[in-house]
Scaffold this active site. Structure first.
Site, short mmCIF file in Angstrom:
data_model
loop_
_atom_site.label_atom_id
_atom_site.label_comp_id
_atom_site.label_asym_id
_atom_site.label_seq_id
_atom_site.Cartn_x
_atom_site.Cartn_y
_atom_site.Cartn_z
N HIS A 1 -28.59 65.45 38.34
CA HIS A 1 -29.63 65.11 37.38
C HIS A 1 -30.99 65.34 38.03
O HIS A 1 -31.08 65.70 39.21
CB HIS A 1 -29.50 63.64 36.96
CG HIS A 1 -29.71 62.68 38.09
ND1 HIS A 1 -30.74 61.77 38.11
CD2 HIS A 1 -29.05 62.48 39.26
CE1 HIS A 1 -30.69 61.06 39.22
NE2 HIS A 1 -29.67 61.47 39.94
N CYS B 1 -35.14 65.57 33.16
CA CYS B 1 -33.69 65.39 33.08
C CYS B 1 -33.07 66.08 31.88
O CYS B 1 -32.07 66.79 32.00
CB CYS B 1 -33.31 63.90 33.10
SG CYS B 1 -33.90 62.94 31.68
N HIS C 1 -32.54 58.69 30.08
CA HIS C 1 -32.20 59.52 31.24
C HIS C 1 -30.79 60.06 31.06
O HIS C 1 -29.90 59.36 30.59
CB HIS C 1 -32.29 58.71 32.53
CG HIS C 1 -32.12 59.54 33.76
ND1 HIS C 1 -33.01 60.53 34.12
CD2 HIS C 1 -31.14 59.57 34.69
CE1 HIS C 1 -32.60 61.12 35.23
NE2 HIS C 1 -31.47 60.56 35.60
#
Length: 175
Positions: A146, A78, A134
């Site tokens: 993402h 990510c 994240h």
């Protein structure tokens, strides 16, 4: 839902073509084609007024598998994905981790103030001591792009119960 989006895109294109034929706005066929193609890829009504460069850059990564520490089309995580997109689109080098991006590169913003290109941060899993692990890039309409550990680079919704539950903050990078 998809039919509504298609109707919206067709209506927008019709208006733009009508304005163009009246001399009000000059729109090339390429300017019309690119948003339509990107709209299909992202499942969003994308117009020439949107950040087309962001959508084009992100579209080349859609479907790329997740790989911790990865930063290539063979696999990317990510923060690597966000880092690559920001370098390509904005010429900026961000921190290499989601936590670093939030603490070093962003001004925190409310979810209701998100704009295209803002970062969205989440705390997933049971890791202790970190505020985020994240990160994704906000698009519009509650959607963000993402790298999912299970599906690779994808578009997801902030309204998804998982992302609502794990939400930490929105962040705006000073461009």
């Amino acid at each position: 839902m998809m039919l509504k989006r298609l109707i919206l895109v067709i209506a927008l294109l019709t208006i733009m073509i009508a304005q163009s034929s009246c001399g009000a706005v000059k729109v090339s066929s390429e300017e019309l084609e690119v948003p339509v193609l990107l709209s299909r890829q992202f499942g969003l009504p994308i117009t020439p007024g949107d950040n087309i460069e962001l959508y084009e850059a992100a579209s080349t990564w859609l479907g790329t598998p997740h790989r911790y520490g990865g930063n290539s089309k063979k696999g990317i995580d990510c923060s690597g994905f966000v880092w690559v997109i920001f370098k390509e689109v904005y010429g900026l080098s961000l921190a290499s981790s989601s936590q670093g991006m939030l603490s070093s590169n962003c001004k925190m913003i409310a979810k209701t103030d998100l704009q295209e290109g803002d970062l969205v941060f989440f705390k997933t899993g049971q890791r202790k001591g970190r505020t985020t692990n994240h990160v994704g890039i906000y698009l519009k309409g509650g959607k963000f792009v993402h790298t999912s550990t299970s599906n690779g680079v994808v578009v997801s919704s902030l309204d998804d119960p998982y992302y609502s539950r794990t939400w930490v903050a929105g962040g705006r990078v000073d461009l």
